[in-house]
Design an enzyme around this catalytic site. Sequence first.
Site, mmCIF file in Angstrom:
data_model
loop_
_atom_site.group_PDB
_atom_site.id
_atom_site.type_symbol
_atom_site.label_atom_id
_atom_site.label_comp_id
_atom_site.label_asym_id
_atom_site.label_seq_id
_atom_site.Cartn_x
_atom_site.Cartn_y
_atom_site.Cartn_z
ATOM 1 N N HIS A 106 5.067 8.413 22.071
ATOM 2 C CA HIS A 106 3.658 8.221 21.747
ATOM 3 C C HIS A 106 3.364 6.738 21.527
ATOM 4 O O HIS A 106 2.693 6.111 22.331
ATOM 5 C CB HIS A 106 3.289 9.043 20.508
ATOM 6 C CG HIS A 106 1.881 8.827 20.022
ATOM 7 N ND1 HIS A 106 1.586 8.606 18.690
ATOM 8 C CD2 HIS A 106 0.705 8.791 20.677
ATOM 9 C CE1 HIS A 106 0.276 8.455 18.567
ATOM 10 N NE2 HIS A 106 -0.285 8.564 19.756
ATOM 11 N N HIS A 150 3.304 8.981 13.528
ATOM 12 C CA HIS A 150 2.167 9.904 13.591
ATOM 13 C C HIS A 150 2.602 11.358 13.535
ATOM 14 O O HIS A 150 1.918 12.241 14.029
ATOM 15 C CB HIS A 150 1.337 9.607 14.837
ATOM 16 C CG HIS A 150 0.954 8.155 14.943
ATOM 17 N ND1 HIS A 150 1.693 7.241 15.671
ATOM 18 C CD2 HIS A 150 -0.047 7.448 14.373
ATOM 19 C CE1 HIS A 150 1.147 6.041 15.555
ATOM 20 N NE2 HIS A 150 0.108 6.122 14.763
#
Lengths: 173, 819
Positions: free
Chosen positions: A103, A122
């Site tokens: 990501h 995250h």
Amino acid sequence: MKRCDAMVDVGRRQFLKGGAVAAAGAAAVSALGSAPARAAGSARVAYPSNRLANIADLKDNEPVDVAYPDADAPGVLLKLGTKVDGGVGPDGDVVGFTTVCPHKGFPLAYNSDDRTLNCPGHYSRFDPEKGGLQIWGQATQNLPQYTLRVDDKGDIYAEGVDELLYGRLSNVL
Amino acid sequence: MAYKRQIDRLPIIPANAKVQNVTCHYCIVGCGYHAYSWDVNAEGGTAPGDNIFGVDLSQQQAAETPNWYSPSMYNIVKQNGKDVHIVIKPDPECEVNSGLGSIRGARIAEMSYSRQRNTQLQRLTDPMVWRYGQMQPTSWDDALDLVARVTAAVINEQGEDGLFVSAFDHGGAGGGYENTWGTGKLYFGAMKVKNIRIHNRPAYNSEVHATRDMGVGELNNCYEDAELADTLFVVGSNGLETHTNYFLNHWIPNLRGTSVAKKNEQLPGEPHAPARIVVVDPRRTVTINACETEAGKDNVLHLAINSGTDLALFNALLTYIADQGWTDSAFIAASTADFDKALAANRTTVDEAAQITGLDPADIVKAAEWIAMPKDGGARRRTMFSYEKGLIWGNDNYRTNASLVNLALATGNIGRPGGGCVRLGGHQEGYVRPGYPGPRPAPYIDQLLISGQGGVHHIWACDHYKTTLNALEFKRRYKERTDMVKEAMSNVPYGDRAATVEAIMGAIKNGGLFSVDVDIIPTKIGEASHVWLPAATSGEMNLTSMNGERRMRLTERYMDPPGQAMPDCLIAARLANALERVFREQGKDSYADQFKGFDWKTEEDAFMDGYNANSSGGEFVTYDRLRAMGTNGFQEPATAFENGKIVGTKRLYADGKFGGEGGKATFFEAQWRGLEAPGKQEEKDKFAFLINNGRTNHVWQNAYLDQEEELVVDRWPYPFIQMNPADMDEIGVKEGDLVEVYNDNGYTQAMVYPTATAKRKETFMLFAYPMGVQGNVVSKGVNELIIPNYKQTWGDIRKLADAPEAVQHLTFKSQEYRV
């Protein structure tokens, strides 16, 4: 027929689409474990064959830090204790993954309680027992997994990666 | 094996690539992106001078680098007829997302139509009509002529009430100012259509009527307020999965404490600490887990109420706060009306609320303290109130919405930094239309269609088969009625237009329905339709929308639409042209004249005719000006154009003047009355399991694009249903098994996902998924303004089959991040 025609049309750009041929080739290699790792016919980049560890160095559920295909690409080897997808070694339970989250590039941490790789950036989570499937998270890729080969001395070689690594536009720089 | 693309390098964006502004067209947050495109036979290089980033790409780039893109951000598409490489990548300079891309938005490129790379080949390329027993391609002129002639014939026989419409009212993909205006001008301007509904609810109504009636617009703060608040109070929303980058980029910094410096700078003279958060949700979500990870469990209060009891909680909080003297009496006096009246009517003790909600009374008191107990030194505590589908699609929508706004007003939290009382939103917004000509409450369209009313149905980017309540019954009747027309059409030669229209009208007289579906893909409801009209989506046309803080941007056209597809606004215009022609042919000149004013050639023409001429502040806004404002745009309403920039409005009501009578906001009476929608209490009493429902991170909306995206379908071949493992044992199912969920409304299927944190007998099922439609088991019960109640659904569950092959490779580990 539309799909086939378009694939012919795309010609040399075929390498970009992750075709079924390349995927099948990689799966077959993983299953055999000891075959050469180049997926025949694919236009993937040429990977080095790097020794990462020896089977004897691995203990059940204890991650071993590695790097592949070069020192700037951290990863992990895991002996999971049960045979898994993409697993090599005598028990079919040794797997290798990048530890850079696909990501935003934060380092993944291994949780040995539920055998997951977790991202502090995250909150993404990946399952090394399921080919790096993203359990939950923000990445648009499942976790890049190494193609591994074990020779008769028990040396573990990485010889390919099945998704683009974070932070580089070619897996081999 | 998990799905892998086997892509290990991507073309490098050259230094001279074309760069265009993009706002993600999926959720309300509207993250800023850029589209980079360049000739398909060219490529940049790794040397700093040879790529758009100006850096050495032969080196590994660090975390959060702007100099990388994933395979999902790449494609090859047509641009003005030529093949180009395209990279659509989050913009680090956009204040909304600061370079973050969610698992949905970071796939914009991969979810674009590409014949070259075989993505989204499901897209409609041509108008299609029912001919010789199946859907067949035709020309725009032919399809529009058929639609216009049948529509005109129905209006001639039944009046405009015989024309039923389902249409988007939002922004982003399948919407936007251009397209809401195009459809709005057709149905509310040229015609006065009353029988119209919106994509996710069975009538033409607001989901937040109460707050508007109180004089408080629902998008009244800015995203920065989440960084400034002392307390975040959130109801029925799972922000990490549904407003991902708003949550990550603006809530997390406050929970983590990294926005304290900003608080001290912007709000001096009062103490500041990292935020605390109260989450009202019957279910423990990954959002709560993330909050605990960042803020520590002591600063996170999860109020896991009995489903549908929010109203009692809010009234008790209001009562307790008022009794402590923690209300903002100066604000109440200056800016509001009817506080005392509403407080007396809504008075609820903490113990009464505890009884109804199932909460510990101490937790209710703690929530009240976190919301309103003055800070050290006596400063007012700043609390941001937010809500979404858990409230909007929950029990007693109107009163519950009002009771939450009461709480925000009483504590002086609207129009001020660190405050607000806002819906969090689903789609972006993009509404500009002439006024709806129908009554309030608006007609319950689904029930009218089920009962046999209407002769023709125009559908714009809606798929009721997946996204309505009482869906199984709706589908059964809709298929029955549209099949009658299909049968009639098959009995005459298609090329004989007069005979075709006559046959269709004959079937309509017998209870049939003619269905026209305007969409970008063949939808589920489209299976019943007789005409499909292919629409363009965001990026295939220029499109404007605003996000949840009213931030308006222009997404520039970066690729061609597939085949003959056109923007919805131009489809509406061409349909208006065709209707004008047909009515004039019939000698109905004065009615035909009503269809004038649709001579738009481009979406920009529709924008100028609609937004620019009709929206508040619209006169300051043009495409050129928006283009120059980039991915940050401005916050509506525009108030001026100065020094080359559109001047916007950061927060509404900052002057203390509201939208009600005399510039005041009005407190509303909102008493608890149990499960309000007809039949819900009986359903709860009869069936064992709560079938709570909602979203998951991988999937955008009803999966209309994701259903053809391997990453998503590989992870979710079937909709999941989260169940407590003890409940699984009780009904004899294992992880991955397919189960039937059923009640008196209908039946559907889901895949069992064991979830240790799920309360006993409280399940949660993925909403609106094509492989198992949750709406099949949702009752037709609505509130007094025809707002559906999806959340309070009860049913029984039984095993259908062991986990099928498509499920064998899945993981069923907890979705909660663990260190």
